[in-house]
Write an enzyme that holds these catalytic residues in place. Structure first.
Site, PDB file in Angstrom:
ATOM      1  N   PHE A  47      32.649  52.564  35.389  1.00 38.16           N
ATOM      2  CA  PHE A  47      33.263  53.675  35.970  1.00 38.16           C
ATOM      3  C   PHE A  47      34.820  54.114  34.572  1.00 38.16           C
ATOM      4  O   PHE A  47      35.257  52.980  34.857  1.00 38.16           O
ATOM      5  CB  PHE A  47      33.999  53.397  37.699  1.00 38.16           C
ATOM      6  CG  PHE A  47      32.819  54.171  38.542  1.00 38.16           C
ATOM      7  CD1 PHE A  47      31.323  53.052  37.733  1.00 38.16           C
ATOM      8  CD2 PHE A  47      32.351  54.708  39.105  1.00 38.16           C
ATOM      9  CE1 PHE A  47      29.878  53.231  39.229  1.00 38.16           C
ATOM     10  CE2 PHE A  47      31.209  54.989  39.972  1.00 38.16           C
ATOM     11  CZ  PHE A  47      30.178  54.134  39.522  1.00 38.16           C
ATOM     12  N   ALA A  48      34.936  55.381  34.641  1.00 38.64           N
ATOM     13  CA  ALA A  48      36.347  54.855  34.144  1.00 38.64           C
ATOM     14  C   ALA A  48      37.643  56.357  34.782  1.00 38.64           C
ATOM     15  O   ALA A  48      36.898  57.278  34.251  1.00 38.64           O
ATOM     16  CB  ALA A  48      36.095  55.633  32.340  1.00 38.64           C
ATOM     17  N   TYR A  52      41.934  54.576  34.035  1.00 37.87           N
ATOM     18  CA  TYR A  52      41.218  53.541  33.258  1.00 37.87           C
ATOM     19  C   TYR A  52      40.710  54.530  32.187  1.00 37.87           C
ATOM     20  O   TYR A  52      39.166  53.984  31.516  1.00 37.87           O
ATOM     21  CB  TYR A  52      40.026  52.908  34.246  1.00 37.87           C
ATOM     22  CG  TYR A  52      40.587  51.159  35.123  1.00 37.87           C
ATOM     23  CD1 TYR A  52      41.821  51.938  35.563  1.00 37.87           C
ATOM     24  CD2 TYR A  52      40.391  50.543  35.000  1.00 37.87           C
ATOM     25  CE1 TYR A  52      42.644  50.521  36.214  1.00 37.87           C
ATOM     26  CE2 TYR A  52      40.716  48.851  35.384  1.00 37.87           C
ATOM     27  CZ  TYR A  52      41.524  49.402  36.144  1.00 37.87           C
ATOM     28  OH  TYR A  52      42.156  48.787  36.502  1.00 37.87           O
ATOM     29  N   ASP A 137      32.901  46.406  34.192  1.00 37.51           N
ATOM     30  CA  ASP A 137      33.831  46.959  34.593  1.00 37.51           C
ATOM     31  C   ASP A 137      34.119  47.138  33.444  1.00 37.51           C
ATOM     32  O   ASP A 137      33.025  46.695  32.387  1.00 37.51           O
ATOM     33  CB  ASP A 137      34.996  45.519  34.897  1.00 37.51           C
ATOM     34  CG  ASP A 137      34.926  45.604  35.718  1.00 37.51           C
ATOM     35  OD1 ASP A 137      35.643  44.211  36.841  1.00 37.51           O
ATOM     36  OD2 ASP A 137      34.584  46.585  37.093  1.00 37.51           O
ATOM     37  N   VAL A 138      35.243  48.181  33.335  1.00 40.36           N
ATOM     38  CA  VAL A 138      35.370  49.313  32.182  1.00 40.36           C
ATOM     39  C   VAL A 138      36.665  48.934  31.172  1.00 40.36           C
ATOM     40  O   VAL A 138      36.525  48.607  30.107  1.00 40.36           O
ATOM     41  CB  VAL A 138      35.879  51.161  32.393  1.00 40.36           C
ATOM     42  CG1 VAL A 138      36.816  50.672  32.772  1.00 40.36           C
ATOM     43  CG2 VAL A 138      35.381  51.374  31.064  1.00 40.36           C
ATOM     44  N   ASP A 139      37.523  47.945  32.122  1.00 35.73           N
ATOM     45  CA  ASP A 139      38.558  47.201  31.349  1.00 35.73           C
ATOM     46  C   ASP A 139      38.420  46.642  30.537  1.00 35.73           C
ATOM     47  O   ASP A 139      38.792  45.434  30.426  1.00 35.73           O
ATOM     48  CB  ASP A 139      39.961  47.034  32.034  1.00 35.73           C
ATOM     49  CG  ASP A 139      39.785  46.732  32.864  1.00 35.73           C
ATOM     50  OD1 ASP A 139      40.825  46.221  34.292  1.00 35.73           O
ATOM     51  OD2 ASP A 139      38.213  46.780  34.247  1.00 35.73           O
ATOM     52  N   GLU A 229      33.351  42.864  44.882  1.00 38.87           N
ATOM     53  CA  GLU A 229      33.021  41.642  44.754  1.00 38.87           C
ATOM     54  C   GLU A 229      33.176  40.857  45.960  1.00 38.87           C
ATOM     55  O   GLU A 229      32.082  39.829  45.849  1.00 38.87           O
ATOM     56  CB  GLU A 229      34.613  40.592  43.774  1.00 38.87           C
ATOM     57  CG  GLU A 229      34.167  39.586  43.350  1.00 38.87           C
ATOM     58  CD  GLU A 229      35.191  39.183  42.265  1.00 38.87           C
ATOM     59  OE1 GLU A 229      36.263  38.998  43.365  1.00 38.87           O
ATOM     60  OE2 GLU A 229      35.132  39.479  40.737  1.00 38.87           O
TER      61      GLU A 229
HETATM   62  O1  48C Z   1      38.032  53.174  37.224  1.00 41.07           O
HETATM   63  C1  48C Z   1      38.561  52.940  37.458  1.00 41.07           C
HETATM   64  N1  48C Z   1      39.941  53.647  37.661  1.00 41.07           N
HETATM   65  C2  48C Z   1      40.809  52.928  38.566  1.00 41.07           C
HETATM   66  O2  48C Z   1      41.425  53.261  38.804  1.00 41.07           O
HETATM   67  C3  48C Z   1      40.756  51.556  39.388  1.00 41.07           C
HETATM   68  C4  48C Z   1      39.214  50.872  39.201  1.00 41.07           C
HETATM   69  N2  48C Z   1      39.239  51.579  38.627  1.00 41.07           N
HETATM   70  C5  48C Z   1      37.352  50.828  37.984  1.00 41.07           C
HETATM   71  O3  48C Z   1      36.514  49.597  39.103  1.00 41.07           O
HETATM   72  C6  48C Z   1      36.680  50.547  36.427  1.00 41.07           C
HETATM   73  O4  48C Z   1      35.713  50.113  35.886  1.00 41.07           O
HETATM   74  C7  48C Z   1      37.501  49.011  36.967  1.00 41.07           C
HETATM   75  O5  48C Z   1      36.938  48.126  35.951  1.00 41.07           O
HETATM   76  C8  48C Z   1      36.375  48.398  38.457  1.00 41.07           C
HETATM   77  C9  48C Z   1      37.852  47.370  39.083  1.00 41.07           C
HETATM   78  N3  48C Z   1      38.364  46.420  38.375  1.00 41.07           N
HETATM   79  C10 48C Z   1      39.585  46.036  37.345  1.00 41.07           C
HETATM   80  O6  48C Z   1      40.221  46.861  37.747  1.00 41.07           O
HETATM   81  C11 48C Z   1      39.336  44.956  36.867  1.00 41.07           C
HETATM   82  N4  48C Z   1      38.642  44.381  35.648  1.00 41.07           N
HETATM   83  C12 48C Z   1      39.637  43.562  38.557  1.00 41.07           C
END
Ligand code: 48C
Length: 280
Positions: A47-48, A52, A137-139, A229
């Site tokens: 997810f982006a 993100y 996760d995407v980050d 989680e």
């Molecule tokens: O894509 C988003 N946008 C956001 O604003 C918040 C979360 N996310 C998705 O959820 C991303 O794919 C993130 O990787 C994931 C939630 N995980 C994190 O924010 C850190 N890796 C903990």
């Protein structure tokens, strides 16, 4: 020599006889041959949403180098900004499918609603296109090979911050009223919400269960401590994973660089890094 454990510094199998995947404990050539024979198709769901989107290019570029190389891979990118998706040249037998999804206001809802969205796409689309799903996760970025050694009916990954911790120190949801509740004297591992997967059927069950747990708490105006989680950890307590990934598979250098983690294969990209993202 095959009679003796290939590593003695780590736990190689869980009490319920699920393999724990560490470097040096498997032969990737045998595994690749097995999975090629079966012609497996692997989906990678990410997810982006909102800010993100800035992580997706590096995520995909590094996945091209290290994720399931040589196998058939579908990248499913779920985003509220399809026009911002990069056009990456993909290797053979690999394709990118961009799916538009709503952006919730709160980041907690964005992360938690992934379970619902994965569930819905699982029965509408994934079931017809892939055999295994990996949800990430995407980050993050891939920094070493992640291959078919991770595949199993349903798998989780041990959180890098808790692989040496005792269960009473796990950051589980501890309120008995919550659908994510885990008592202090229970819990096998602390699994990260950043990486899990399995067969399409098992991922349907997992995401459906976690989504309903989130809804049950929402009814009580509750939200588990660490959101999806927490619900994932509750799920894995009662529906044990058939394979467990070591923290090699979701590493965060915030926790240093211990030698027991011989390879850091998929790592957290620090947020500020994203602002000064270089073209490396
Ligand atoms: O894509 C988003 N946008 C956001 O604003 C918040 C979360 N996310 C998705 O959820 C991303 O794919 C993130 O990787 C994931 C939630 N995980 C994190 O924010 C850190 N890796 C903990």
């Amino acid at each position: 020599m095959s009679f003796f454990p290939r590593r003695k510094d780590i736990l190689m199998v869980t009490p319920w006889l699920a393999p724990i995947v560490w470097n040096g404990t498997f032969d990737i050539d045998i595994l690749n041959a097995q999975f090629h024979q079966r012609g497996v198709r692997i989906g990678l769901t990410v997810f982006a949403i909102k800010k993100y989107v800035q992580f997706i290019q590096q995520f995909l570029e590094t996945a091209e180098k290290f994720f399931m190389v040589g196998h058939q891979v579908n990248y499913y990118v779920l985003t509220d900004q399809p026009s911002k998706m990069p056009n990456i040249t993909l290797g053979e037998r690999r394709q990118l499918i961009v799916l538009e999804v709503p952006a919730y206001k709160r980041w907690q809802d964005i992360t938690m609603r992934r379970m619902q969205i994965i569930r819905d796409y699982t029965c509408e689309q994934y079931v017809n296109e892939v055999d295994y799903l990996v949800c990430a996760d995407v980050d993050m970025k891939y920094t070493d090979h992640v291959g078919v050694e991770i595949l199993s009916e349903v798998f989780g990954a041990i959180h890098p911050g808790f692989f040496m911790a005792s269960r009473k120190d796990f950051t589980n949801e501890r309120r008995p009223q919550s659908a994510g509740y885990i008592p202090h004297d229970e819990g096998d591992f602390y699994y990260t919400g950043s990486y899990f997967g399995g067969t399409v059927e098992e991922i349907y069950k997992l995401t459906n269960h976690c989504h309903h747990a989130m809804l049950a708490d929402k009814e009580k105006n509750m939200e588990a401590l660490w959101h999806d989680e927490s619900y994932l950890n509750r799920y894995f307590l009662y529906y044990k994973p058939t394979k467990v990934l070591s923290p090699e598979y979701v590493w965060n250098y915030y926790y240093g660089d211990p030698t027991v983690i011989q390879k850091k294969r998929f790592i957290v990209v620090p947020k500020d890094y994203a602002k000064v993202r270089d073209k490396r």
